[in-house]
Motif scaffolding. Structure first.
Motif, PDB file in Angstrom:
ATOM      1  N   TRP B 183       0.792  -1.269   0.050  1.00  0.00           N
ATOM      2  CA  TRP B 183       0.117   0.167  -0.109  1.00  0.00           C
ATOM      3  C   TRP B 183       0.911   1.295  -0.041  1.00  0.00           C
ATOM      4  CZ3 TRP B 183      -4.299  -1.177   4.161  1.00  0.00           C
ATOM      5  CH2 TRP B 183      -5.311  -2.197   3.481  1.00  0.00           C
ATOM      6  N   SER B 184       1.884   1.281  -0.692  1.00  0.00           N
ATOM      7  CA  SER B 184       2.793   2.422  -0.726  1.00  0.00           C
ATOM      8  C   SER B 184       3.040   3.167   0.634  1.00  0.00           C
ATOM      9  CB  SER B 184       1.944   3.494  -1.766  1.00  0.00           C
ATOM     10  OG  SER B 184       2.315   3.064  -2.962  1.00  0.00           O
ATOM     11  N   MET B 185       3.503   2.378   1.486  1.00  0.00           N
ATOM     12  CA  MET B 185       3.547   3.068   2.664  1.00  0.00           C
ATOM     13  C   MET B 185       4.947   3.238   3.192  1.00  0.00           C
ATOM     14  SD  MET B 185       1.065   0.973   5.319  1.00  0.00           S
ATOM     15  CE  MET B 185       1.543  -0.546   4.725  1.00  0.00           C
ATOM     16  N   TYR B 187       8.637   4.998   3.567  1.00  0.00           N
ATOM     17  CA  TYR B 187       9.210   6.084   4.368  1.00  0.00           C
ATOM     18  C   TYR B 187      10.618   6.393   3.784  1.00  0.00           C
ATOM     19  CZ  TYR B 187       5.114   5.264   7.407  1.00  0.00           C
ATOM     20  OH  TYR B 187       3.963   5.117   7.970  1.00  0.00           O
ATOM     21  N   LEU B 198      -5.910   7.040  13.784  1.00  0.00           N
ATOM     22  CA  LEU B 198      -6.625   8.232  12.838  1.00  0.00           C
ATOM     23  C   LEU B 198      -6.391   7.866  11.442  1.00  0.00           C
ATOM     24  CD1 LEU B 198      -6.770  11.353  14.847  1.00  0.00           C
ATOM     25  CD2 LEU B 198      -8.561   9.617  14.656  1.00  0.00           C
ATOM     26  N   THR B 199      -5.772   6.758  11.104  1.00  0.00           N
ATOM     27  CA  THR B 199      -5.671   6.404   9.853  1.00  0.00           C
ATOM     28  C   THR B 199      -6.944   6.129   8.929  1.00  0.00           C
ATOM     29  OG1 THR B 199      -5.085   4.028  10.394  1.00  0.00           O
ATOM     30  CG2 THR B 199      -3.093   5.466   9.802  1.00  0.00           C
ATOM     31  N   ALA B 200      -7.075   6.279   7.567  1.00  0.00           N
ATOM     32  CA  ALA B 200      -8.304   5.581   7.155  1.00  0.00           C
ATOM     33  C   ALA B 200      -8.784   4.432   7.268  1.00  0.00           C
ATOM     34  CB  ALA B 200      -8.114   6.043   5.295  1.00  0.00           C
ATOM     35  N   THR B 201      -8.047   3.283   7.169  1.00  0.00           N
ATOM     36  CA  THR B 201      -8.423   1.922   7.643  1.00  0.00           C
ATOM     37  C   THR B 201      -7.164   1.737   8.459  1.00  0.00           C
ATOM     38  OG1 THR B 201      -9.229  -0.124   7.065  1.00  0.00           O
ATOM     39  CG2 THR B 201      -7.741   0.773   5.750  1.00  0.00           C
ATOM     40  N   GLU B 202      -7.141   0.355   9.094  1.00  0.00           N
ATOM     41  CA  GLU B 202      -6.172   0.066  10.103  1.00  0.00           C
ATOM     42  C   GLU B 202      -4.798   0.271   9.768  1.00  0.00           C
ATOM     43  OE1 GLU B 202      -7.844  -2.152   8.078  1.00  0.00           O
ATOM     44  OE2 GLU B 202      -6.881  -4.173   7.889  1.00  0.00           O
ATOM     45  N   ALA B 203      -3.995   0.719  10.436  1.00  0.00           N
ATOM     46  CA  ALA B 203      -2.594   0.995  10.138  1.00  0.00           C
ATOM     47  C   ALA B 203      -1.794  -0.472  10.075  1.00  0.00           C
ATOM     48  CB  ALA B 203      -1.942   1.850  11.218  1.00  0.00           C
TER      49      ALA B 203
ATOM     50  N   THR C  76      -3.159   4.897  -3.317  1.00  0.00           N
ATOM     51  CA  THR C  76      -2.225   4.882  -2.070  1.00  0.00           C
ATOM     52  C   THR C  76      -1.451   6.265  -2.162  1.00  0.00           C
ATOM     53  OG1 THR C  76      -1.153   3.177  -3.268  1.00  0.00           O
ATOM     54  CG2 THR C  76      -2.577   2.687  -1.304  1.00  0.00           C
ATOM     55  N   LYS C  79       3.759   8.986   1.162  1.00  0.00           N
ATOM     56  CA  LYS C  79       3.858   9.959   2.306  1.00  0.00           C
ATOM     57  C   LYS C  79       4.242  11.372   1.945  1.00  0.00           C
ATOM     58  CE  LYS C  79       3.086  11.100   6.534  1.00  0.00           C
ATOM     59  NZ  LYS C  79       4.255  11.603   7.271  1.00  0.00           N
ATOM     60  N   ASP C  83       2.807  15.138   2.644  1.00  0.00           N
ATOM     61  CA  ASP C  83       3.480  16.007   3.464  1.00  0.00           C
ATOM     62  C   ASP C  83       3.799  17.402   2.701  1.00  0.00           C
ATOM     63  OD1 ASP C  83       3.775  14.394   5.815  1.00  0.00           O
ATOM     64  OD2 ASP C  83       5.696  13.699   5.089  1.00  0.00           O
ATOM     65  N   ARG C  98      -8.203  12.308   7.751  1.00  0.00           N
ATOM     66  CA  ARG C  98      -7.827  10.922   7.986  1.00  0.00           C
ATOM     67  C   ARG C  98      -6.277  10.875   7.546  1.00  0.00           C
ATOM     68  NH1 ARG C  98     -12.925   7.873   5.716  1.00  0.00           N
ATOM     69  NH2 ARG C  98     -12.143   6.150   7.063  1.00  0.00           N
ATOM     70  N   GLY C  99      -5.732  10.012   8.488  1.00  0.00           N
ATOM     71  CA  GLY C  99      -4.357  10.026   8.407  1.00  0.00           C
ATOM     72  C   GLY C  99      -3.651   9.157   7.494  1.00  0.00           C
ATOM     73  N   PHE C 100      -2.151   9.453   7.041  1.00  0.00           N
ATOM     74  CA  PHE C 100      -1.383   8.622   6.388  1.00  0.00           C
ATOM     75  C   PHE C 100      -1.278   7.386   7.048  1.00  0.00           C
ATOM     76  CE2 PHE C 100       2.151   6.723   4.796  1.00  0.00           C
ATOM     77  CZ  PHE C 100       2.111   6.537   3.323  1.00  0.00           C
ATOM     78  N   GLY C 101      -1.025   6.196   6.474  1.00  0.00           N
ATOM     79  CA  GLY C 101      -0.621   5.126   7.133  1.00  0.00           C
ATOM     80  C   GLY C 101      -1.574   3.586   6.703  1.00  0.00           C
ATOM     81  N   SER C 102      -2.638   3.875   6.033  1.00  0.00           N
ATOM     82  CA  SER C 102      -3.126   2.670   5.392  1.00  0.00           C
ATOM     83  C   SER C 102      -3.365   3.015   3.786  1.00  0.00           C
ATOM     84  CB  SER C 102      -4.434   2.391   6.050  1.00  0.00           C
ATOM     85  OG  SER C 102      -5.365   3.457   5.949  1.00  0.00           O
ATOM     86  N   ARG C 103      -4.634   3.258   3.504  1.00  0.00           N
ATOM     87  CA  ARG C 103      -4.972   3.731   2.032  1.00  0.00           C
ATOM     88  C   ARG C 103      -6.236   4.475   2.059  1.00  0.00           C
ATOM     89  NH1 ARG C 103      -7.440  -2.017  -0.559  1.00  0.00           N
ATOM     90  NH2 ARG C 103      -8.937  -2.238   0.992  1.00  0.00           N
ATOM     91  N   ARG C 104      -6.707   4.930   0.804  1.00  0.00           N
ATOM     92  CA  ARG C 104      -7.555   5.852   0.598  1.00  0.00           C
ATOM     93  C   ARG C 104      -7.996   7.057   1.420  1.00  0.00           C
ATOM     94  NH1 ARG C 104      -9.539   4.349  -3.322  1.00  0.00           N
ATOM     95  NH2 ARG C 104     -11.037   6.042  -3.185  1.00  0.00           N
ATOM     96  N   HIS C 105      -6.427   7.555   1.576  1.00  0.00           N
ATOM     97  CA  HIS C 105      -6.654   8.772   2.588  1.00  0.00           C
ATOM     98  C   HIS C 105      -7.115  10.039   1.852  1.00  0.00           C
ATOM     99  CE1 HIS C 105      -2.999   6.989   1.738  1.00  0.00           C
ATOM    100  NE2 HIS C 105      -2.338   7.987   1.509  1.00  0.00           N
TER     101      HIS C 105
END
Ligand code: ZN
Ligand code: ZN
Ligand code: ZN
Lengths: 642, 642, 642
Positions: B183-185, B187, B198-203, C76, C79, C83, C98-105
């Motif tokens: 998912w392109s996470m 860093y 507060l991520t859109a779905t689970e981190a 996706t 980051k 930023d 809705r924060g970064f860290g999963s998808r569809r944000h």
């Protein structure tokens, strides 16, 4: 005693107005309530007023001999006003401003909003205060609906600090009253005190209690500002505000002192799912409502001021989880029940169902196509029956003490899942009504002489006047567990519970326990207790114990005190004994039947979904003025007592 | 072995102090814990200290020969400190600062707060470190209560980035460990990493796992800062911190390494509703608590460090959904059970019930009016029984491996509604105790030689040392499903589950399924499985299958592995077989009865609401030192084994 | 008809690529979907592209003769992009980014994001548009997953104002359409309109309805921007997007018009707990899925565009509350069922289970160790069966009208706990399938000539074209309660419900009621109604009444209308009568069995956990092409009709 209706002329083409008024008059209505959400139509731009439509609406009603109850529109400040000031919106307990787009979005502590509230009230009072048709005024609408009494805004915080400073004078007194030495919550000045929401775990219960009291007081002073202006321009008008059901966020005894009549909004089906009834009772009373809901509120608000129903449910509503149709006849039953309890008038909400916006699925007297709906026909019946009713107010032999401060204390510290001060009071009320009694629900400090029985279901805190009144009355007094367990700050009293009640019955509550559903105890052959139990030190022998030998009821002379919260059956059993001693009726009525003396008659109301037969002992066959011995579902009978 | 009490002299009039101390001494208490919430009384204004009241309180206790456990007050920073710094408050998972007005409102990652924590600790340690009565220190109070281990503040975010940088060195290593290509996470630097809320779905679960570890580490370093200061001024004092029940937000094995004694706060009735028990067991054990709750935590914390109970429930508390009274005798039972499990001391919370603030409905040894409550009398009994007990620590034949990292992995990825690593471990513990066994709950890497049986209920990840210890022990090893399913990053291990356990038992988990309640399977005549099932590839024949033919249990030599999560009955059945093989007791005890060797005796504790009779085989009639063969509800018996 | 698989080469070592491709080809797959989450691998730094790995992945597939479906990676955003811009993130209904860290944000209304969406699409389309293997493109992934269609950001608010302005032109028209005179919600300009979240109580339903429509339109325009770019560089490619199950946040008929094929993601076990099935059906179908879930969506999306399944559940997933294993054979059944309903292809999600990150417990065709899992073997079977299937699309005799706007209306104003427009439609679909019928699910305005039966389960609003089509078709029409109760603004229509349907059946809904579970009524011997009931004025005699005498069904000629929401049994009973009249099959199939014509055959699918036997009347014993008369659990049979 009269009938009325809530009416929104701004929703309809102006040319419909004269015919609407004619039909109302023909139906036998005496007045219409109008105006209470119409700020934007009255003042479409800042400072530009448009009252032509309202002038005309009032004229239409006046022309047909109808009186007008005019509402101030402050429950719905328009968007332009919100956009001009960032300090009007209320904040919710989560710390967020509550947005525009529905209603009741203002904060009672906003000085800016109060200024505009006074302004629009004055403009209206000046214009209509002298109009011969405008004989009644309503301030705002349903203070507190949608959790709006308690706002968590910066304005509320600042006002709360001022309120605390006025109450305590010295912050050391506040620290002492709240017990702030606990958990290092000591404040050095009132400006250090925050609102009690969003703390890491629960805030100090005394902190909450004062915040609840402050919030109630803010409602009162907001209301009082409008009243003062209206009185100036309409000194003879009757002023009211409409309260709600199962709602305790402000002190209605305080409001009662600030109105001429306290009206309320009675939605028996809508409230069924909100109330404490279990699933099987909910299904049984689905299309009738809880048999004690309306009566409880009639008698509660009658204890605050002269009362009336200004919004009577006419059919399915839109806002409960499910919205069934009332049984045929229920609207008539509810209207007559209001009058029997002493209501000054009964008024249906609303004249014609609106086809748009949030309440489009809320029935009216007319359908959106102007055809009569059930409430129209049933009100027609009641209008014809009005001549059978006198203005006599019957007196009650039973008083039930009820207090908002005590409800707040149990709301703040429930201590168990099964104790709710409001519903405990309603349960006790229901037990007395089940035995056929008329009940006065009275505030602390009421003179209790003249009553045969006084019920004290859930007064966690008793004032000195109440304690004195209980000592001096001749009545039999029946007290619930937990009563007297709090001092005026919501703390444990010196000498422990039951505090001042110890002078009536010599016992001390050594400790109290709460238990989940299913973990109470049974009193042999009599039903059981639930939720709350007090373990008492006393020389008294218990009158009743449960099967595990735990004391459930103590008695000393004319005072009885439950040591465990009685379920309705157990309580009814005991009240039957007490009523019999007092020479009152002590027979259980058929399920769903309720009686009430009023209007010179004694009434029977059948909330059961089946027909019921009135006990022969109640009246002779030839005494009936309305109905007869057999009551169909939704049936009403009334007879003259001799 | 001694007895103590938690005491808040700041809540009471100073003149009550000497009498309080006298009564404590007369009761046979050895110490009082004081001070841990009293920052505001100690430092009412920034930099202005008031220690007179505390000096006097310590003198009062000292004068009666009582020792003092002194707590640092950092769980309750005063309002003036919060107002001076905007970077002290913790933030909740919803992204909001947690307000002042209760306790534990600080963030472990606030450098500002740490500075003040060290300052107040040093002021106290300097003043009281050399006092002869102050022999014990407690840091702070209940780290993590009210969800406070994990803070989502900017300070926490910055500290987390630093922690990650220290752990991984290179951000590419972090990306690899977490699988951030998903998912392109990916860093590019540690400064791009956010907190996982507060991520859109689970981190990413690895993101959460490292955040959980970081948060636990922050607690440790906060604690360590206070310890270093206290050691400097009180080098001989015993240092402790008080842990809680059913609480896994920090690694208690880590904390065990940083204290002399690990104390904990045991509220058997309060925890009943929080635990995993169903409705019928909750009603059965309502006034006794779950029979394995206290034992489980005693043995768990004994596996971390020498342990004791510093807060023992004395009566009804205020914070559970319902708060019943303990059966008469339960406080004594709980106190003796603590000592039997090897507790260094048992201490009641608290001396006298406070009549104000949040915990006013929380019982004490004394009522608010200073009269003795049940816990006073029952502790009196225990004080008199102390002379019957020796300091001997019994050894256990059963080890149960428990690991916080593994619990975090299943908390983060439950994968089904019925799998909770902590409660699975407790279930296995209960099954062994039901058969009469004493159990050591031990961390990863423990030397397992000397045990007869080793239980591995829910180790999702096993370290190399643990795998080695399991290979080299002679003990019978019983393993739960899902064990070995994770590597150290919380990912699926190379070669799939059960990872290193494959060297003990030759199987591979091809896939795993989870099922809702009611969808498990039954093993003929033996109870069933629930929640989790592993489908295995193996040449082994299953030892047990369910009625649908699905393998439930495999065995290879001394190693058994469940392929489906056994319900308690099924598990107890199998453990009975394994215990019998190992020459241990293998009979089920009567429901609610628990045994424990300790203090030179073997104890029996009756948690049942009915009397139970000890099996004759356990001891002869003349061996009893405490009680006898028949145990009433809340009864304790003890005998000397020969 | 072909088979494919979803594949993430970026998750695996590059050297695994050639072997992966070989195994896919050997298995008989025709294509792989790749790339749709790989923005960060493609553009690891702003403007620095790395396409080598993707070039190679495509070459590997191409070398084995596989086609490629290439996805744009906009679900996706990396980051670094987040930023750089503070206006990309979506906001949730609580008003938080809705924060970064999963998808569809991302927010569909972010102009900044749209610019980057077009940029990355163009870069990819330019590079791969002409590649001979890249014959298919997917835009983004699962628009709206994780509640992302509706964003409550400032960007959304501004775009909504623009959308309203374009729709209404004049704010007075908006005020009129929404009924904003109610509660003083009148706006003076479009810039006064806010988003409908966070109002004090519910916002105007028309406000919500336009916000839902706007949000759906934003998805369409976002998609359309990518499509335009792809068409430019790959004019012959097939373009698709993947829809989901039980998901109605955007209008799929609109999306159908903007794709060549509408694909969807079918997770029969994952959706079971999300759907409307009760506990006993959930347990019965735990490892098979609801027998109508997949069929309903196949037919629904076939009504939008040519359709296919791009993500087929291969085993346990990770995201449902519980995640059981499918029964052996279910993957094959699901794949064949897709093709039987006319699916262009069926593709498993995913090739190899990833051992890391959020979906590590989501099965694939291969296990993480590259061994084949169940879905591999079952797809292998299907690949071999493909030659038995033709491309013929069967025609259906039954049409079911379905409309997203109507679902939004009932979502916004449920009015009762038991009415959900989507699930009502699915219930009616299930009843028809239970009788063996093939069903076309069609949008408003469809020409209905040629159908034998038309079902109108939950069209709250009907367009003029639909009303016309219903009038002109020869089909028998069966209509649900509540149909026609709304005009195009979601308001009550002139003349009341059923609005334009009154031209088909002469009745007027005088009022409607909703009732909780257990409060419906029974029709003697036939099952009952639930949840919703219309009280009608009509000269018609009811065809069926319930035991309380309440009309349940009316009929006039070829049109029937239910006056109360039929439970599935009651509905099936009536449809059996109607089907029989129409000369169609009218026998109930064995529980769990479903039939479908397609691919030149008639199929039977056994969702029951037990074996079932096909009725003899369906086919002769020698007609079977696949399977036979007896179907084991998860069994499929197919025969040629003559
Ligand atoms: Zn209202
Ligand atoms: Zn505590
Ligand atoms: Zn998906």
């Amino acid at each position: 005693m009269t009938l009325g209706v809530c009416y929104y002329p701004e929703h309809w083409a102006p040319e419909m107005g004269p015919e609407d008024a004619k039909r109302m008059a023909r139906l036998g209505l005496s007045f219409a309530r109008i105006g209470e959400f119409a700020w934007a139509p009255m003042e479409p731009e800042p400072g530009r007023y448009e009252f032509g439509w309202l002038d005309q609406a009032i004229e239409n009603l006046h022309a047909e001999g109808l009186e007008v109850m005019l509402g101030t529109p402050t429950a719905t400040p328009p968007k332009w006003l919100i956009d001009r000031h960032d300090d009007i919106l209320a904040w919710d307990e989560e710390g967020r401003a509550r947005g525009f787009g529905s209603r009741r979005h203002y904060c009672f502590s906003s000085e800016t909003y109060r200024e505009h509230s006074r302004r629009i009230t004055e403009v209206m009072a000046k214009r209509y205060g002298g109009h011969p048709a405008v004989t009644m005024w309503q301030t705002d609408n349903e203070f507190g609906c949608h959790e709006t009494v308690r706002s968590y805004s910066p304005m509320a915080r600042d006002a709360f600090r001022g309120w605390l400073s006025a109450k305590y004078g010295d912050v050391a007194a506040l620290n002492e009253a709240w017990g702030n030495v606990f958990w290092s919550m000591l404040y050095r000045s009132f400006d250090e005190v925050e609102l009690p929401n969003l703390t890491a775990t629960e805030a100090n219960p005394s902190h909450w209690l004062d915040f609840y009291r402050f919030s109630s007081d803010q409602v009162m002073s907001f209301h009082r500002e409008q009243v003062a202006i209206i009185r100036q321009y309409a000194p003879d008008a009757m002023i009211t505000h409409n309260a709600m059901g199962y709602f305790t966020h402000y002190d209605h005894h305080d409001l009662g002192a600030e109105v001429d009549v306290l009206t309320w909004d009675s939605y028996p089906l809508g409230f069924l799912a909100q109330g404490p009834e279990d699933q099987s009772r909910t299904l049984r009373y689905l299309r009738q409502g809880d048999p004690d809901m309306a009566g409880f509120h009639h008698d509660l608000y009658r204890g605050c001021a002269p009362f009336a129903v200004i919004e009577q449910q006419p059919g399915p509503v839109n806002w409960a989880p499910d919205n069934p149709s009332p049984l045929p006849g229920m609207v008539r039953l509810w209207e007559l029940e209001c009058l029997a309890h002493g209501g000054r008038f009964s008024s249906v909400f609303r004249w014609r169902q609106a086809p748009f916006a949030q309440e489009q699925n809320h029935a009216g007297m007319l359908r959106p196509d102007s055809e009569p709906a059930a409430a129209f026909h049933e009100t027609d019946e009641v209008a014809k029956e009005l001549s059978l009713l006198s203005d006599d107010l019957a007196s009650s032999k039973v008083a039930l003490l009820f207090d908002y401060d005590s409800v707040w204390m149990s709301d703040i510290q429930p201590q168990g899942t099964g104790y709710d001060g409001l519903y405990v009071a309603k349960d006790w009320y229901a037990a007395a009504r089940k035995l056929g009694a008329d009940v006065d629900i009275v505030p602390q400090g009421t003179d209790l002489s003249g009553y045969a029985v006084v019920l004290v279901p859930s007064l966690l805190h008793l004032t000195a006047e109440t304690a004195e009144a209980l000592k001096t009355t001749e009545a039999r007094v029946v007290i619930g567990p937990r009563c007297g367990s709090k001092d005026e700050n919501g703390n444990i009293p010196d000498g422990l519970a039951p505090g001042p009640l110890r002078e009536l019955i010599p016992l001390t509550v050594a400790r109290s326990e709460t238990v989940p559903e299913g973990a109470g105890g049974a009193v042999a052959g009599r039903g059981g207790w639930k939720a709350w139990r007090d373990e008492c030190e006393t020389a008294l022998d218990p009158l009743w114990t449960d099967e595990a030998g735990r004391p459930v009821l103590y008695r000393e002379g004319r005072t009885s005190m439950f040591a465990a919260l009685p379920e309705r059956e157990l309580l009814t059993d005991y009240l039957a004994e007490v009523f019999a001693e007092a020479g009152m009726d002590a027979e259980r009525l058929p399920a769903g039947l309720r009686l009430r003396r009023g209007c010179g008659l004694r009434f029977a109301f059948n909330y059961a979904p089946e027909a019921v037969r009135l006990p022969d002992a109640l009246c002779s066959d030839d005494a009936f003025v309305i109905g007869g011995r057999e009551l169909p579902p939704a049936g009403v009978s009334a007879w003259r007592e001799t």
